[in-house]
Write a protein that holds these residues in place. Structure first.
Motif, PDB file in Angstrom:
ATOM      1  N   ALA A 183       0.928  -1.326  -0.283  1.00 61.13           N
ATOM      2  CA  ALA A 183       0.095   0.170  -0.060  1.00 61.13           C
ATOM      3  C   ALA A 183       0.856   1.142   0.000  1.00 61.13           C
ATOM      4  N   HIS A 184       0.411   2.436  -0.498  1.00 61.55           N
ATOM      5  CA  HIS A 184       0.976   3.565  -0.771  1.00 61.55           C
ATOM      6  C   HIS A 184       0.473   4.480   0.625  1.00 61.55           C
ATOM      7  N   TYR A 185       1.401   5.316   0.928  1.00 55.73           N
ATOM      8  CA  TYR A 185       1.137   6.166   2.196  1.00 55.73           C
ATOM      9  C   TYR A 185      -0.214   6.969   1.997  1.00 55.73           C
ATOM     10  N   PHE A 186      -0.631   7.289   0.703  1.00 54.39           N
ATOM     11  CA  PHE A 186      -1.685   8.205   0.419  1.00 54.39           C
ATOM     12  C   PHE A 186      -3.239   7.376   0.565  1.00 54.39           C
ATOM     13  N   VAL A 187      -3.042   6.072   0.552  1.00 49.50           N
ATOM     14  CA  VAL A 187      -4.362   5.421   0.796  1.00 49.50           C
ATOM     15  C   VAL A 187      -4.997   5.504   1.996  1.00 49.50           C
TER      16      VAL A 187
ATOM     17  N   GLY B 173       4.460   2.072   1.863  1.00 44.47           N
ATOM     18  CA  GLY B 173       5.692   2.911   1.545  1.00 44.47           C
ATOM     19  C   GLY B 173       5.467   3.864   0.476  1.00 44.47           C
ATOM     20  N   ASP B 174       6.464   4.510   0.019  1.00 39.44           N
ATOM     21  CA  ASP B 174       6.465   5.425  -1.317  1.00 39.44           C
ATOM     22  C   ASP B 174       6.530   4.348  -2.495  1.00 39.44           C
ATOM     23  N   SER B 175       6.283   4.898  -3.502  1.00 37.96           N
ATOM     24  CA  SER B 175       6.339   4.089  -4.874  1.00 37.96           C
ATOM     25  C   SER B 175       7.882   3.502  -5.054  1.00 37.96           C
ATOM     26  N   LEU B 176       8.749   3.938  -4.852  1.00 38.03           N
ATOM     27  CA  LEU B 176      10.180   3.145  -4.878  1.00 38.03           C
ATOM     28  C   LEU B 176      10.324   2.111  -3.914  1.00 38.03           C
TER      29      LEU B 176
ATOM     30  N   HIS C 137      -2.668   3.259 -10.676  1.00 33.76           N
ATOM     31  CA  HIS C 137      -2.430   2.284 -11.687  1.00 33.76           C
ATOM     32  C   HIS C 137      -0.901   2.080 -11.887  1.00 33.76           C
ATOM     33  N   PHE C 138      -0.350   3.257 -12.000  1.00 36.62           N
ATOM     34  CA  PHE C 138       1.264   3.163 -12.406  1.00 36.62           C
ATOM     35  C   PHE C 138       1.932   2.375 -11.398  1.00 36.62           C
ATOM     36  N   MET C 139       1.496   2.417 -10.291  1.00 35.90           N
ATOM     37  CA  MET C 139       2.239   1.588  -9.174  1.00 35.90           C
ATOM     38  C   MET C 139       2.050  -0.092  -9.431  1.00 35.90           C
ATOM     39  N   GLY C 140       0.824  -0.356  -9.638  1.00 36.87           N
ATOM     40  CA  GLY C 140       0.552  -1.637 -10.105  1.00 36.87           C
ATOM     41  C   GLY C 140       1.568  -2.125 -11.097  1.00 36.87           C
TER      42      GLY C 140
ATOM     43  N   ALA D  82       8.387   8.356 -11.910  1.00 30.67           N
ATOM     44  CA  ALA D  82       7.694   7.181 -11.787  1.00 30.67           C
ATOM     45  C   ALA D  82       6.104   7.071 -11.884  1.00 30.67           C
ATOM     46  N   ASN D  83       5.728   8.379 -11.817  1.00 28.59           N
ATOM     47  CA  ASN D  83       4.116   8.743 -12.124  1.00 28.59           C
ATOM     48  C   ASN D  83       3.980   8.739 -13.567  1.00 28.59           C
ATOM     49  N   THR D  84       4.261   7.753 -14.429  1.00 29.53           N
ATOM     50  CA  THR D  84       3.952   7.748 -15.959  1.00 29.53           C
ATOM     51  C   THR D  84       3.561   6.244 -16.394  1.00 29.53           C
TER      52      THR D  84
ATOM     53  N   ALA E 277      12.755   7.889 -12.364  1.00 23.70           N
ATOM     54  CA  ALA E 277      13.141   8.430 -11.051  1.00 23.70           C
ATOM     55  C   ALA E 277      11.840   8.585 -10.080  1.00 23.70           C
ATOM     56  N   THR E 278      11.917   8.550  -8.733  1.00 27.19           N
ATOM     57  CA  THR E 278      10.859   8.902  -7.848  1.00 27.19           C
ATOM     58  C   THR E 278      11.132  10.275  -7.122  1.00 27.19           C
ATOM     59  N   SER E 279      10.382  10.934  -6.647  1.00 28.63           N
ATOM     60  CA  SER E 279      10.616  11.880  -5.788  1.00 28.63           C
ATOM     61  C   SER E 279      11.715  11.903  -4.779  1.00 28.63           C
ATOM     62  N   SER E 280      11.913  10.528  -4.569  1.00 27.16           N
ATOM     63  CA  SER E 280      13.021  10.416  -3.100  1.00 27.16           C
ATOM     64  C   SER E 280      14.155  10.208  -3.850  1.00 27.16           C
TER      65      SER E 280
ATOM     66  N   VAL F 234       7.111  20.071   2.766  1.00 27.75           N
ATOM     67  CA  VAL F 234       6.445  20.591   1.359  1.00 27.75           C
ATOM     68  C   VAL F 234       6.838  19.321   0.366  1.00 27.75           C
ATOM     69  N   HIS F 235       5.983  18.613  -0.223  1.00 27.15           N
ATOM     70  CA  HIS F 235       6.319  17.855  -1.526  1.00 27.15           C
ATOM     71  C   HIS F 235       6.905  18.553  -2.622  1.00 27.15           C
ATOM     72  N   PRO F 236       7.927  17.895  -3.352  1.00 25.94           N
ATOM     73  CA  PRO F 236       8.235  18.925  -4.466  1.00 25.94           C
ATOM     74  C   PRO F 236       7.424  18.998  -5.611  1.00 25.94           C
TER      75      PRO F 236
ATOM     76  N   GLY G 276      10.581  16.967   0.476  1.00 26.37           N
ATOM     77  CA  GLY G 276      10.810  15.758   0.128  1.00 26.37           C
ATOM     78  C   GLY G 276       9.717  15.052  -0.200  1.00 26.37           C
ATOM     79  N   SER G 277       9.925  13.475  -0.360  1.00 24.45           N
ATOM     80  CA  SER G 277       9.069  12.487  -0.880  1.00 24.45           C
ATOM     81  C   SER G 277       8.245  12.232   0.408  1.00 24.45           C
ATOM     82  N   SER G 278       7.212  11.454   0.337  1.00 29.38           N
ATOM     83  CA  SER G 278       6.503  10.982   1.342  1.00 29.38           C
ATOM     84  C   SER G 278       7.390  10.295   2.714  1.00 29.38           C
ATOM     85  N   SER G 279       7.916   9.391   2.127  1.00 32.11           N
ATOM     86  CA  SER G 279       8.865   8.660   3.172  1.00 32.11           C
ATOM     87  C   SER G 279      10.019   9.767   3.902  1.00 32.11           C
TER      88      SER G 279
HETATM   89  O1  CIZ Z   1       6.928   8.246  -5.269  1.00 25.72           O
HETATM   90  C1  CIZ Z   1       5.875   8.275  -4.454  1.00 25.72           C
HETATM   91  O2  CIZ Z   1       5.566   7.258  -3.957  1.00 25.72           O
HETATM   92  C2  CIZ Z   1       5.071   9.537  -4.710  1.00 25.72           C
HETATM   93  C3  CIZ Z   1       3.932   9.332  -5.815  1.00 25.72           C
HETATM   94  C4  CIZ Z   1       4.837  10.235  -3.764  1.00 25.72           C
HETATM   95  C5  CIZ Z   1       5.770  10.358  -2.733  1.00 25.72           C
HETATM   96  O3  CIZ Z   1       6.319  11.220  -2.555  1.00 25.72           O
HETATM   97  O4  CIZ Z   1       5.792   9.276  -2.080  1.00 25.72           O
END
Ligand code: CIZ
Length: 335
Positions: A34-38, A54-57, A77-80, A128-130, A142-145, A213-215, A229-232
């Motif tokens: 699961a992602h932190y945003f769900v 966690g985050d997507s990475l 969807h892109f995470m799946g 990664a969001n592609t 690349a992910t934001s992290s 702040v998220h970038p 930074g990223s969520s994590s």
């Molecule tokens: O990379 C990710 O998981 C996204 C989309 C946001 C974040 O900062 O975690």
């Protein structure tokens, strides 16, 4: 009917669904990622059943290392897709296949190919969001992290960079690293809406709060940040900073983990609408919000919402994605 009765009914329903989903995950040996945003209930379920949050990475890495033959990805969807790119022999399910991302939809594959063709001497780095198709056209994912060290790494050899699709993250990377970059003009509908003026007003009420702040946020919001930074990375920052309160310019789903880890601290959602205006996304990604226990159970019971990818495209997308993972591992081992 009074509100507390409705709340109680809702809480009971969630508890029953939680138990049912837990039983299904364990009996079918399915790992929930699961992602932190769900929704928090899904994050708790993942942790309660040996899955991962966690985050997507981190999600992608967990999926690739998991022993489970079936993974269910709660996110967008892109995470799946990313999980399937890295684990082609596993069955990848999602609570819904409809959960898209405004960054993905802003970057149509044909338009992207046209854009890329204009910069043949640029190294193509995509967020990664592609979609898998866009990743298949890239040299790196690349992910934001990891975006800053990755761009710095490419700069060491004076590479010109094509970045897509998030324009705010792209501008932040360009400004921070000084890299020679061309930037696609996409945006996240949640982060784009944070307003510097409204956050400044909020800060007056919480003068000691640190601003996280998220970038993917606009430059004027990034400029106000105590941490970017990223969520994590924001979770780690909140743990290490001494502040008792934080203004969070990111998806409100992250508050679940922040409040779980730091119940003594206050996390305030950053303002989006501003005075006398209403917010649009209200700090919640509508697609992340499509993940719920009912849909998760439905997918588990019937094996519904499986991610399938064109094998040739998957193999192409695997290369830049695996390069990012190897790069991230190399950073860890050199620390
Ligand atoms: O990379 C990710 O998981 C996204 C989309 C946001 C974040 O900062 O975690």
């Amino acid at each position: 009917m009074n509100t507390s009765f409705v709340d109680q009914q809702q809480a009971q329903k969630i508890e029953q669904q939680f138990k049912k989903a837990k039983k299904l995950l364990l009996s079918k040996n399915v790992a929930l990622i699961a992602h932190y945003f769900v929704d928090g209930s899904i994050q708790d379920l993942a942790e309660d059943t040996g899955g991962f949050v966690g985050d997507s990475l981190e999600m992608a890495k967990f999926g690739a290392s998991s022993d489970a033959d079936i993974l269910i990805v709660a996110g967008v969807h892109f995470m799946g897709e990313t999980t399937k790119i890295l684990s082609p022999n596993k069955t990848i399910l999602m609570p819904t296949l409809e959960a898209t991302c405004s960054l993905v939809t802003s970057c149509d594959i044909n338009e992207f190919k046209h854009f890329k063709a204009q910069y043949p001497d640029h190294t193509v780095v995509v967020y990664a969001n592609t979609s898998v198709e866009v990743k298949a056209e890239a040299d790196w994912v690349a992910t934001s992290s990891i975006a800053i060290p990755l761009i710095e790494h490419l700069q060491e050899t004076n590479q010109k960079i094509l970045w897509a699709p998030d324009k705010y993250l792209g501008s932040y990377l360009k400004k921070t690293t000084g890299a020679d970059m061309v930037i696609w003009q996409g945006a996240c509908i949640v982060h784009e809406e944070f307003k510097a003026k409204a956050i400044k007003d909020l800060k007056k009420h919480y003068p000691d709060a640190a601003i996280l702040v998220h970038p993917e946020s606009p430059a004027e919001v990034i400029e106000m940040a105590d941490f970017i930074g990223s969520s994590s990375q924001m979770i780690k920052a909140a743990q290490s900073l001494n502040n008792k309160a934080f203004i969070l310019a990111s998806d409100a789903g992250l508050r679940h983990k922040l409040e779980q880890l730091m119940p003594e601290k206050l996390f305030i959602e950053a303002a989006q609408g501003g005075t006398s205006a209403t917010c649009r996304s209200c700090s919640r990604c509508p697609w992340m919000g499509m993940n719920n226990l009912e849909r998760l159970i439905n997918s588990l019971e019937h094996g519904r919402n499986e991610i399938t990818l064109n094998e040739e495209i998957r193999q192409k997308a695997f290369i830049p994605l695996q390069k990012m993972i190897d790069f991230s591992d190399s950073l860890k081992s050199s620390c």
